[in-house]
Design a protein around this motif. Structure first.
Motif, mmCIF file in Angstrom:
data_model
loop_
_atom_site.group_PDB
_atom_site.id
_atom_site.type_symbol
_atom_site.label_atom_id
_atom_site.label_comp_id
_atom_site.label_asym_id
_atom_site.label_seq_id
_atom_site.Cartn_x
_atom_site.Cartn_y
_atom_site.Cartn_z
ATOM 1 N N GLY A 58 25.325 -11.800 -20.213
ATOM 2 C CA GLY A 58 24.503 -10.728 -20.753
ATOM 3 C C GLY A 58 23.120 -10.761 -20.129
ATOM 4 N N GLY A 59 22.271 -9.909 -20.582
ATOM 5 C CA GLY A 59 20.922 -9.837 -20.042
ATOM 6 C C GLY A 59 20.727 -8.571 -19.243
ATOM 7 N N PRO A 60 19.513 -8.318 -18.809
ATOM 8 C CA PRO A 60 19.218 -7.078 -18.083
ATOM 9 C C PRO A 60 19.863 -7.061 -16.701
ATOM 10 C CG PRO A 60 17.198 -8.298 -18.572
ATOM 11 C CD PRO A 60 18.332 -9.111 -19.064
ATOM 12 N N THR A 61 20.428 -5.927 -16.338
ATOM 13 C CA THR A 61 21.051 -5.787 -15.019
ATOM 14 C C THR A 61 19.999 -5.758 -13.915
ATOM 15 O OG1 THR A 61 21.093 -3.387 -15.266
ATOM 16 C CG2 THR A 61 23.084 -4.588 -15.881
ATOM 17 N N MET A 62 18.748 -5.596 -14.282
ATOM 18 C CA MET A 62 17.677 -5.573 -13.289
ATOM 19 C C MET A 62 17.593 -6.911 -12.553
ATOM 20 S SD MET A 62 15.421 -3.807 -11.770
ATOM 21 C CE MET A 62 15.274 -2.368 -12.761
ATOM 22 N N PHE A 63 17.931 -8.020 -13.228
ATOM 23 C CA PHE A 63 17.907 -9.330 -12.563
ATOM 24 C C PHE A 63 18.876 -9.358 -11.391
ATOM 25 C CE2 PHE A 63 16.658 -11.425 -16.830
ATOM 26 C CZ PHE A 63 15.329 -11.127 -16.601
ATOM 27 N N ALA A 64 20.093 -8.873 -11.615
ATOM 28 C CA ALA A 64 21.090 -8.849 -10.550
ATOM 29 C C ALA A 64 20.674 -7.880 -9.454
ATOM 30 C CB ALA A 64 22.454 -8.452 -11.114
ATOM 31 N N ARG A 65 20.098 -6.751 -9.843
ATOM 32 C CA ARG A 65 19.673 -5.743 -8.867
ATOM 33 C C ARG A 65 18.586 -6.313 -7.954
ATOM 34 N NH1 ARG A 65 16.411 -1.385 -7.696
ATOM 35 N NH2 ARG A 65 17.566 0.451 -7.026
ATOM 36 N N VAL A 66 17.633 -7.008 -8.529
ATOM 37 C CA VAL A 66 16.552 -7.601 -7.741
ATOM 38 C C VAL A 66 17.104 -8.655 -6.788
ATOM 39 C CG1 VAL A 66 14.509 -9.074 -7.910
ATOM 40 C CG2 VAL A 66 14.723 -7.100 -9.384
ATOM 41 N N GLY A 67 18.048 -9.467 -7.255
ATOM 42 C CA GLY A 67 18.649 -10.482 -6.392
ATOM 43 C C GLY A 67 19.353 -9.868 -5.196
ATOM 44 N N ILE A 68 20.091 -8.787 -5.430
ATOM 45 C CA ILE A 68 20.807 -8.132 -4.338
ATOM 46 C C ILE A 68 19.830 -7.485 -3.368
ATOM 47 C CG2 ILE A 68 22.388 -6.240 -3.794
ATOM 48 C CD1 ILE A 68 23.819 -6.987 -6.456
ATOM 49 N N LEU A 69 18.810 -6.819 -3.878
ATOM 50 C CA LEU A 69 17.829 -6.180 -2.997
ATOM 51 C C LEU A 69 17.055 -7.206 -2.173
ATOM 52 C CD1 LEU A 69 16.503 -3.307 -5.271
ATOM 53 C CD2 LEU A 69 18.023 -3.135 -3.302
ATOM 54 N N ARG A 70 16.744 -8.343 -2.767
ATOM 55 C CA ARG A 70 16.054 -9.397 -1.996
ATOM 56 C C ARG A 70 16.946 -9.936 -0.895
ATOM 57 N NH1 ARG A 70 12.842 -13.750 -5.271
ATOM 58 N NH2 ARG A 70 12.343 -14.235 -3.109
ATOM 59 N N ALA A 71 18.238 -10.086 -1.185
ATOM 60 C CA ALA A 71 19.166 -10.571 -0.161
ATOM 61 C C ALA A 71 19.336 -9.534 0.948
ATOM 62 C CB ALA A 71 20.512 -10.903 -0.797
ATOM 63 N N LEU A 72 19.385 -8.272 0.587
ATOM 64 C CA LEU A 72 19.527 -7.222 1.594
ATOM 65 C C LEU A 72 18.309 -7.139 2.511
ATOM 66 C CD1 LEU A 72 21.103 -4.348 -0.519
ATOM 67 C CD2 LEU A 72 22.164 -5.524 1.411
ATOM 68 N N ASN A 73 17.136 -7.400 1.966
ATOM 69 C CA ASN A 73 15.883 -7.272 2.723
ATOM 70 C C ASN A 73 15.329 -8.609 3.178
ATOM 71 O OD1 ASN A 73 15.725 -4.424 2.449
ATOM 72 N ND2 ASN A 73 15.072 -4.715 0.330
ATOM 73 N N ARG A 74 16.169 -9.630 3.282
ATOM 74 C CA ARG A 74 15.671 -10.974 3.599
ATOM 75 C C ARG A 74 15.097 -11.095 5.004
ATOM 76 N NH1 ARG A 74 20.911 -10.984 4.357
ATOM 77 N NH2 ARG A 74 21.831 -12.124 6.097
ATOM 78 N N HIS A 75 15.485 -10.222 5.935
ATOM 79 C CA HIS A 75 14.960 -10.299 7.300
ATOM 80 C C HIS A 75 13.702 -9.451 7.489
ATOM 81 C CE1 HIS A 75 18.308 -12.644 8.607
ATOM 82 N NE2 HIS A 75 19.167 -11.717 8.273
ATOM 83 N N HIS A 76 13.323 -8.705 6.478
ATOM 84 C CA HIS A 76 12.142 -7.848 6.578
ATOM 85 C C HIS A 76 10.896 -8.679 6.272
ATOM 86 C CE1 HIS A 76 9.515 -4.411 6.246
ATOM 87 N NE2 HIS A 76 9.126 -4.842 5.058
ATOM 88 N N ALA A 77 9.997 -8.741 7.238
ATOM 89 C CA ALA A 77 8.740 -9.461 7.033
ATOM 90 C C ALA A 77 7.663 -8.454 6.667
ATOM 91 C CB ALA A 77 8.342 -10.200 8.301
ATOM 92 N N PRO A 78 7.022 -8.612 5.515
ATOM 93 C CA PRO A 78 5.975 -7.672 5.143
ATOM 94 C C PRO A 78 4.797 -7.769 6.105
ATOM 95 C CG PRO A 78 6.068 -9.486 3.581
ATOM 96 C CD PRO A 78 7.211 -9.658 4.524
ATOM 97 N N GLU A 79 4.236 -6.641 6.441
ATOM 98 C CA GLU A 79 3.099 -6.620 7.353
ATOM 99 C C GLU A 79 1.819 -6.911 6.583
ATOM 100 O OE1 GLU A 79 2.902 -3.066 9.636
ATOM 101 O OE2 GLU A 79 5.042 -3.102 10.055
ATOM 102 N N PHE A 80 0.977 -7.714 7.193
ATOM 103 C CA PHE A 80 -0.281 -8.074 6.569
ATOM 104 C C PHE A 80 -1.402 -7.347 7.285
ATOM 105 C CE2 PHE A 80 -4.008 -10.932 6.462
ATOM 106 C CZ PHE A 80 -4.268 -10.833 5.105
ATOM 107 N N ASN A 81 -2.206 -6.637 6.527
ATOM 108 C CA ASN A 81 -3.346 -5.938 7.078
ATOM 109 C C ASN A 81 -4.588 -6.790 6.821
ATOM 110 O OD1 ASN A 81 -5.307 -4.199 7.921
ATOM 111 N ND2 ASN A 81 -4.838 -2.580 6.468
ATOM 112 N N PRO A 82 -5.102 -7.488 7.836
ATOM 113 C CA PRO A 82 -6.235 -8.380 7.596
ATOM 114 C C PRO A 82 -7.506 -7.638 7.206
ATOM 115 C CG PRO A 82 -5.769 -8.244 9.938
ATOM 116 C CD PRO A 82 -4.677 -7.492 9.220
ATOM 117 N N LYS A 83 -7.630 -6.376 7.620
ATOM 118 C CA LYS A 83 -8.825 -5.620 7.254
ATOM 119 C C LYS A 83 -8.840 -5.288 5.778
ATOM 120 C CE LYS A 83 -11.335 -3.431 10.703
ATOM 121 N NZ LYS A 83 -12.599 -3.208 10.766
ATOM 122 N N GLY A 84 -7.702 -4.833 5.281
ATOM 123 C CA GLY A 84 -7.625 -4.485 3.872
ATOM 124 C C GLY A 84 -8.610 -3.389 3.518
#
Length: 98
Positions: A58-84
């Motif tokens: 039981g529990g919220p399905t959002m936990f499973a959804r987040v796990g799957i999305l993180r696994a799908l996007n594991r090769h994506h490196a977020p870009e860092f904007n040093p200027k901000g």
């Protein structure tokens, strides 16, 4: 009491190319069809663990959804904007200070 089972639906379906994962069972079947090398990745192992916990415990399905999305996007490196955001140097001048 929280609904349980593999037939539970995600709040927002997960789209993977032309495939759509609507239920926990759909997600489990998708993970089962992955090649062994990808299936053994730690991100997919964590996604499977979250999926099983949500489906059987039981529990919220959002936990499973987040796990799957993180696994799908594991090769994506977020870009860092040093200027901000550009800082505002100096204080604002008030009329009384002029």
């Amino acid at each position: 009491m929280t609904e349980r089972g593999w037939g539970r639906r995600f709040e927002d379906p997960i789209r993977i190319g032309d495939r759509v994962l609507v239920t926990l069972l759909d997600a489990g079947e998708y993970i089962a069809t992955l090649p062994n090398k990808e299936h053994a990745a730690p991100e997919w192992q964590a996604a499977m663990e979250a999926l099983i916990l949500v489906a059987e415990g039981g529990g919220p399905t959002m936990f499973a959804r987040v796990g799957i999305l993180r696994a799908l996007n594991r090769h994506h490196a977020p870009e860092f904007n040093p200027k901000g955001k550009e800082p505002h140097w100096g204080r604002r001048k008030l009329k009384r200070d002029q």
